[in-house]
Structure formats: structure tokens, C-alpha cells
Scaffold this motif. Structure first.
Motif, PDB file in Angstrom:
ATOM      1  N   PRO A  63      -0.219 -49.010   8.650  1.00  0.00           N
ATOM      2  CA  PRO A  63      -0.323 -47.625   8.169  1.00  0.00           C
ATOM      3  C   PRO A  63       0.675 -46.691   8.845  1.00  0.00           C
ATOM      4  CG  PRO A  63      -2.498 -48.551   8.505  1.00  0.00           C
ATOM      5  CD  PRO A  63      -1.529 -49.544   9.076  1.00  0.00           C
ATOM      6  N   ALA A  64       0.783 -46.803  10.158  1.00  0.00           N
ATOM      7  CA  ALA A  64       1.732 -45.961  10.884  1.00  0.00           C
ATOM      8  C   ALA A  64       3.168 -46.296  10.509  1.00  0.00           C
ATOM      9  CB  ALA A  64       1.535 -46.128  12.389  1.00  0.00           C
ATOM     10  N   ALA A  65       3.441 -47.581  10.248  1.00  0.00           N
ATOM     11  CA  ALA A  65       4.787 -47.993   9.871  1.00  0.00           C
ATOM     12  C   ALA A  65       5.209 -47.361   8.550  1.00  0.00           C
ATOM     13  CB  ALA A  65       4.858 -49.517   9.780  1.00  0.00           C
ATOM     14  N   PHE A  66       4.300 -47.331   7.599  1.00  0.00           N
ATOM     15  CA  PHE A  66       4.623 -46.717   6.307  1.00  0.00           C
ATOM     16  C   PHE A  66       4.789 -45.201   6.446  1.00  0.00           C
ATOM     17  CE2 PHE A  66       3.154 -50.719   4.385  1.00  0.00           C
ATOM     18  CZ  PHE A  66       4.128 -50.879   3.420  1.00  0.00           C
ATOM     19  N   ASP A  67       3.950 -44.576   7.258  1.00  0.00           N
ATOM     20  CA  ASP A  67       4.073 -43.128   7.473  1.00  0.00           C
ATOM     21  C   ASP A  67       5.429 -42.794   8.078  1.00  0.00           C
ATOM     22  OD1 ASP A  67       1.502 -42.830   6.521  1.00  0.00           O
ATOM     23  OD2 ASP A  67       0.582 -42.633   8.516  1.00  0.00           O
ATOM     24  N   LYS A  68       5.819 -43.548   9.105  1.00  0.00           N
ATOM     25  CA  LYS A  68       7.081 -43.279   9.797  1.00  0.00           C
ATOM     26  C   LYS A  68       8.276 -43.545   8.875  1.00  0.00           C
ATOM     27  CE  LYS A  68       9.966 -44.689  13.697  1.00  0.00           C
ATOM     28  NZ  LYS A  68      10.087 -45.593  14.873  1.00  0.00           N
ATOM     29  N   ALA A  69       8.250 -44.661   8.174  1.00  0.00           N
ATOM     30  CA  ALA A  69       9.379 -45.018   7.311  1.00  0.00           C
ATOM     31  C   ALA A  69       9.550 -44.006   6.184  1.00  0.00           C
ATOM     32  CB  ALA A  69       9.165 -46.415   6.742  1.00  0.00           C
ATOM     33  N   ALA A  70       8.440 -43.592   5.581  1.00  0.00           N
ATOM     34  CA  ALA A  70       8.515 -42.618   4.492  1.00  0.00           C
ATOM     35  C   ALA A  70       9.076 -41.288   4.977  1.00  0.00           C
ATOM     36  CB  ALA A  70       7.126 -42.418   3.883  1.00  0.00           C
ATOM     37  N   SER A  71       8.651 -40.881   6.177  1.00  0.00           N
ATOM     38  CA  SER A  71       9.129 -39.620   6.743  1.00  0.00           C
ATOM     39  C   SER A  71      10.603 -39.701   7.127  1.00  0.00           C
ATOM     40  CB  SER A  71       8.285 -39.255   7.966  1.00  0.00           C
ATOM     41  OG  SER A  71       8.797 -38.111   8.605  1.00  0.00           O
ATOM     42  N   THR A  72      10.981 -40.809   7.750  1.00  0.00           N
ATOM     43  CA  THR A  72      12.358 -40.971   8.227  1.00  0.00           C
ATOM     44  C   THR A  72      13.364 -40.934   7.088  1.00  0.00           C
ATOM     45  OG1 THR A  72      11.610 -42.281  10.123  1.00  0.00           O
ATOM     46  CG2 THR A  72      13.926 -42.495   9.487  1.00  0.00           C
ATOM     47  N   TYR A  73      13.032 -41.598   5.997  1.00  0.00           N
ATOM     48  CA  TYR A  73      14.003 -41.721   4.899  1.00  0.00           C
ATOM     49  C   TYR A  73      13.634 -40.890   3.670  1.00  0.00           C
ATOM     50  CZ  TYR A  73      16.313 -45.212   7.683  1.00  0.00           C
ATOM     51  OH  TYR A  73      16.994 -45.851   8.704  1.00  0.00           O
ATOM     52  N   GLU A  74      12.632 -40.024   3.804  1.00  0.00           N
ATOM     53  CA  GLU A  74      12.239 -39.112   2.733  1.00  0.00           C
ATOM     54  C   GLU A  74      11.985 -39.865   1.423  1.00  0.00           C
ATOM     55  OE1 GLU A  74      15.028 -35.923   2.420  1.00  0.00           O
ATOM     56  OE2 GLU A  74      14.789 -35.314   4.503  1.00  0.00           O
ATOM     57  N   VAL A  75      11.137 -40.870   1.558  1.00  0.00           N
ATOM     58  CA  VAL A  75      10.682 -41.668   0.421  1.00  0.00           C
ATOM     59  C   VAL A  75       9.202 -41.368   0.208  1.00  0.00           C
ATOM     60  CG1 VAL A  75      10.302 -44.013  -0.430  1.00  0.00           C
ATOM     61  CG2 VAL A  75      12.344 -43.491   0.936  1.00  0.00           C
ATOM     62  N   PRO A  76       8.742 -41.169  -1.020  1.00  0.00           N
ATOM     63  CA  PRO A  76       7.309 -40.951  -1.233  1.00  0.00           C
ATOM     64  C   PRO A  76       6.493 -42.101  -0.634  1.00  0.00           C
ATOM     65  CG  PRO A  76       8.523 -40.449  -3.234  1.00  0.00           C
ATOM     66  CD  PRO A  76       9.499 -41.070  -2.283  1.00  0.00           C
ATOM     67  N   ARG A  77       5.600 -41.769   0.277  1.00  0.00           N
ATOM     68  CA  ARG A  77       4.895 -42.796   1.048  1.00  0.00           C
ATOM     69  C   ARG A  77       4.109 -43.764   0.177  1.00  0.00           C
ATOM     70  NH1 ARG A  77      -0.675 -44.392   2.083  1.00  0.00           N
ATOM     71  NH2 ARG A  77      -0.759 -45.240   4.213  1.00  0.00           N
ATOM     72  N   ASP A  78       3.341 -43.256  -0.785  1.00  0.00           N
ATOM     73  CA  ASP A  78       2.529 -44.142  -1.609  1.00  0.00           C
ATOM     74  C   ASP A  78       3.379 -44.999  -2.538  1.00  0.00           C
ATOM     75  OD1 ASP A  78       0.356 -43.126  -0.339  1.00  0.00           O
ATOM     76  OD2 ASP A  78      -0.480 -42.056  -2.070  1.00  0.00           O
ATOM     77  N   LEU A  79       4.540 -44.506  -2.927  1.00  0.00           N
ATOM     78  CA  LEU A  79       5.454 -45.319  -3.734  1.00  0.00           C
ATOM     79  C   LEU A  79       5.993 -46.474  -2.896  1.00  0.00           C
ATOM     80  CD1 LEU A  79       6.963 -45.635  -6.450  1.00  0.00           C
ATOM     81  CD2 LEU A  79       8.810 -44.271  -5.448  1.00  0.00           C
ATOM     82  N   LEU A  80       6.299 -46.199  -1.638  1.00  0.00           N
ATOM     83  CA  LEU A  80       6.774 -47.246  -0.728  1.00  0.00           C
ATOM     84  C   LEU A  80       5.697 -48.309  -0.535  1.00  0.00           C
ATOM     85  CD1 LEU A  80       9.253 -47.948   1.083  1.00  0.00           C
ATOM     86  CD2 LEU A  80       8.033 -46.821   2.962  1.00  0.00           C
ATOM     87  N   VAL A  81       4.458 -47.872  -0.384  1.00  0.00           N
ATOM     88  CA  VAL A  81       3.331 -48.806  -0.260  1.00  0.00           C
ATOM     89  C   VAL A  81       3.204 -49.649  -1.528  1.00  0.00           C
ATOM     90  CG1 VAL A  81       0.814 -48.974  -0.104  1.00  0.00           C
ATOM     91  CG2 VAL A  81       2.053 -47.410   1.403  1.00  0.00           C
TER      92      VAL A  81
END
Length: 471
Positions: free
Chosen positions: A33-51
Motif C-alpha cells: 500500500p505504501a509503495a503504491f502511494d509513494k509511486a503515484a505521488s512521485t510520478y503523478e500517476v492516478p494511484r488507483d489506476l496504477l493499482v
């Protein structure tokens, strides 16, 4: 499973009920969960789309660092093969080593986000557009590395279907969010009607001619075996890999996990390169099943029933006995070094569907789409709903009216959830939904020179078309 080290990846996905998205994949050591939060924030990707992208690829399972059939790694399936290099791209953007990207979950998720953002940048997405998941469709399609636009759309559609259903697995949760994606250049419908396939209801996506041998079976060679495989990758990725001339592998059919959708890639008369043993390629038909052998969550009842109906159909046409001596796993091919379909494959359930006839739905629907819609209507499009039924789009050239009807194949004569809908561009969507014994519909509407969106459902299997048949 086609190769010992190389496995398959994600692409021609598709239309499907993702109620099974409440997965069972085990959480890995890294806090995902933290990995997805950080990655989405770092690269400005919608978090749930990345998931959703990660789930569509791997069910958020890193598979112990082992590569997929397409030589992809980790929960985000970073690939390194002759035609796709997202692993190397991620390493360049993040300055992380390939080894770490392969084995560390947090790094892998970060790398996946970096690659997805790079695809968005190449498409020219602005900061405002990046906040809207609908604008990422073409970037998602590019991430999959598909062999062609048809397969790229299948891949992207699968990701957006996961987004719409939500995810709750490996400690990662996302809220179900229905998004109407901006498909851009992928806006046209890529499906091929079943008339081109050996098995009615299957879609067609031709494998590369380098990956099978033209033959004349069963005239020249008897077909007496059906071999069950597991892709070690996603449905769309498998299709894409078989379309890649570098693969040197293929199968006749690929079955999707979520709804049992079937794509044929090699005609049955030809020899697919699937068994790993030449003599068995000559005598058999190969069926690939989306998933990984160490993760039972991929093997859904929809997949079992759909595949069993296909196997029963093949066996009946070629006179193949419906027993475990003639319907075998890849692991059972003499001389094979493969282990699929693995210990999670439920042979008892599967063979009961093959021999009991329940895989095909049991019985024949006494109605046809033409009977339901009435005189003057002819089928112009259709979509199989796994093995549960088929939804049809018809047209009456005299009245310029369209009609939609969904015909059941399962629970015939018994009331069960069935629906059909039709929406003409600029008009209100009309739906016929309820518990029906044989069909839903008819829904008729004038649509001359207008695009229509159509679809339907039987049980948990659904289909919604893009806007099409425009004028």
C-alpha cells in the motif's frame, strides 16, 4: 506455459465481470500500500489506476521474483525481451538497478509508475489531464507493449475494468470507480466476429506465422489429445506474445480468467507450438488459461466452465475420449519439463464440466436473436458472455431500427439475472433487466446515421460496447 524461463505478459483483455477482484494473492514482504502511494505521488500517476494496472498484470503477486512467459518481473510486470524493454526503461528513469527492480516490490512499483508516466509524457498529457484517469488510456495501452492496436486495446480495457471493480488484495485496496476512458486512436472496436473461428463464440487474433506450422489436420494427422496449459502471464500479454515472431510458441486457444472469454490464435488444422514435444504438437490442440500456477485466484468457475465447453466441443468434433488419458496437462506430456497447470488446477471440477455437459450450459435455447427481435432483423454484431450466453445487435434495413437481445445458454428455463441494453447517440439508454428464463429484450430503437452503444449480461458475465456502427 510455453517456455521454461520465458513466460507471458498482459494484453487482449477485456470485457468482463471483475467481481472476483477481491483476490487472495499473498502480501509480499514490502508494504505494497505504501509503495503504491509513494509511486503515484512521485510520478503523478492516478494511484488507483496504477493499482488496477498491477492487478491486471499479476494480481499484485511478485511470484517470488520469477519471470513471466514474456520475461516480465514483479507486481508491475517490468519486461525485458527482444521487443519490450520496460525493465530497462524503469532502470534508466529511476536510477535503480535491474536486479532491484526485479526483486524488491517497492522498487518495482516505483519503476512501473515511472514507465507509465513516461508513456503519458510522450503523449503530451498536461498536469491537469494527468489528474483524470480517463486521459491515461493510451498510456496504459502503450505500457502493455502489445504487438498491435487490437491487442493494446484489449490490454487497456482490462485495466479499466479492474479500476471499475476495485481491488482488495495483498493489503492493497482501491475504491470501485467507473471511468469512461478517452480511447484516442483506439476508439474503433477491435473485435472479430466468431465466424472466423473453429469454435463458435471465440474471438480471433492470429498468432505470428513464425509461431506455428501450417498443416492439414485431421486429414494428414489424427488429433487425439487436448492439452491444458497455464499462461504464466495475463490474457492480453499471452495474445501479444503469440503475435510476436520472436516467441516461437503459441496455442490454439487462450481463455480469460475473469469471464471465460476465449480467443483463438491458431486454426485447429495447423500445429501450434505448445506441447514442447514435436510428436504431441502434431496430435493435439492446446488451450492456454490466463494466470500463474502458484496462484489459485486466477482459476475462476467462469474460466473452468468456458474452457470445459470448448474442450467438450473439440472432443466431440474429433472423436476424442473425454477422459484424463486424452485431456491432459502440459506436465503430463512425455518428455515435458513443464509443471502446468499445477496443483491449484481443479481437475475433478474441470472434468465434471467436460463430461457432464454443464460447461456448455446444458440444453439449447429454443429462441434465436432474430425470433426475439422480429421479422426483418438481421444480426450485425454479437459478443459471447463467456459460456453464460450471447448478446446480439441486429438491424432492420427497412425501418432503419436497431435491436438488442441477450440469449442465455445456462439455466435455460429457469429464471436468472439477464439484461440487454441499447443507447443511441444523444438518446437515453434503454435497458431490459430482470430474472428471465431464456432471453432479455428485445430493445428496439431508430438509429439511422447514429452511433449506438449496446450490450447485456447473464449472471456475472457482462459486455458493454464502445460507440460503434455509426451510420
Amino acid at each position: 506455459m510455453m517456455m521454461k524461463k520465458l513466460l507471458l505478459a498482459g494484453v487482449l483483455i477485456v470485457g468482463a465481470q471483475q467481481a472476483a477482484l477481491v483476490g487472495t494473492a499473498q502480501a509480499t514482504a514490502a508494504p505494497l500500500p505504501a509503495a503504491f502511494d509513494k509511486a503515484a505521488s512521485t510520478y503523478e500517476v492516478p494511484r488507483d489506476l496504477l493499482v488496477a494496472l498491477g492487478y491486471a498484470e499479476t494480481h499484485l503477486d511478485d511470484h517470488g521474483g520469477q519471470p513471466s512467459a514474456m520475461n516480465g518481473f514483479g507486481v508491475m510486470h517490468l519486461v525485458s525481451n527482444p521487443s519490450s524493454h520496460t525493465l530497462e526503461e524503469a532502470a534508466k528513469i529511476t536510477s535503480l538497478t535491474a536486479a532491484k527492480l526485479k526483486t524488491d516490490d517497492a522498487s518495482n512499483v516505483l519503476g512501473g509508475a515511472a514507465v507509465l508516466r513516461a508513456k503519458a509524457d510522450k503523449l503530451g498529457l498536461t498536469a491537469t489531464e494527468r489528474k483524470d484517469p480517463a486521459k491515461w488510456y493510451e498510456a496504459v495501452a502503450a505500457y502493455g507493449g502489445a504487438a498491435n492496436e487490437t491487442t493494446a486495446r484489449v490490454y487497456a480495457d482490462a485495466v479499466y475494468e479492474v479500476l471499475a471493480a476495485g481491488v482488495n488484495t495483498a493489503g492493497v485496496k482501491s475504491t470501485a470507480k467507473v471511468v469512461e476512458p478517452d480511447r484516442g486512436k483506439y476508439n474503433s472496436d477491435p473485435r472479430t466476429l466468431a465466424a472466423t473461428t473453429d469454435y463458435p463464440g471465440a474471438l480471433w487474433a492470429a498468432a505470428s506465422s513464425s509461431n506455428y506450422a501450417v498443416s492439414n489436420r485431421p486429414t494428414d494427422e489424427k488429433i487425439d489429445r487436448i492439452i491444458i496449459h497455464v499462461t504464466q502471464g495475463s490474457y492480453a500479454g499471452t495474445i501479444s506474445w503469440f503475435q510476436n515472431s520472436a516467441a516461437k510458441v503459441s496455442a490454439h486457444y487462450v481463455v480469460r480468467s475473469s469471464d471465460g472469454q476465449i480467443t483463438q490464435m491458431v486454426r485447429e488444422k495447423n500445429r501450434a507450438f505448445h506441447a514442447g514435444v514435436s510428436s504431441y504438437n502434431h496430435r493435439s490442440i492446446g488451450i492456454e488459461h490466463e494466470g500463474f500456477i502458484n496462484d489459485a485466484s486466477w482459476f475462476t468457475d467462469q474460466m473452468y466452465r468456458s474452457s470445459a465447453a470448448l474442450t467438450k466441443n473439440i472432443a466431440d468434433r474429433y472423436g476424442i475420449p473425454k477422459d484424463r488419458s486424452h485431456i491432459i496437462g502440459h506436465v503430463e506430456v512425455p518428455g515435458s519439463d513443464h509443471t502446468d497447470p499445477g496443483s491449484h488446477w481443479n481437475w475433478t471440477k474441470y472434468m465434471s464440466y467436460v463430461t457432464g455437459g454443464t460447461g456448455g450450459g446444458g440444453g439449447t435455447n429454443p429462441y434465436t436473436a432474430e425470433k426475439v427481435c422480429g421479422d426483418g432483423y438481421k444480426v450485425i454484431d454479437s459478443q459471447a458472455l463467456g459460456t453464460a450466453g450471447t448478446v446480439y445487435l441486429l438491424y432492420n434495413s427497412t425501418t432503419a431500427n436497431n435491436c438488442v437481445a441477450t440469449l442465455k445458454k445456462t439455466s435455460l428455463g429457469k429464471a436468472s439475472a439477464t439484461s440487454a441494453f441499447l443507447q443511441v447517440a444523444g438518446k437515453t439508454k434503454v435497458t431490459d433487466s430482470g430474472s428471465f428464463t431464456y432471453y432479455a429484450g428485445p430493445i428496439r430503437a431508430a438509429a439511422e446515421d447514429k452511433c449506438v452503444t449496446w450490450g447485456g449480461s447473464v449472471g456475472s458475465s457482462t459486455y458493454t460496447s464502445p460507440p460503434e456502427h455509426c451510420g
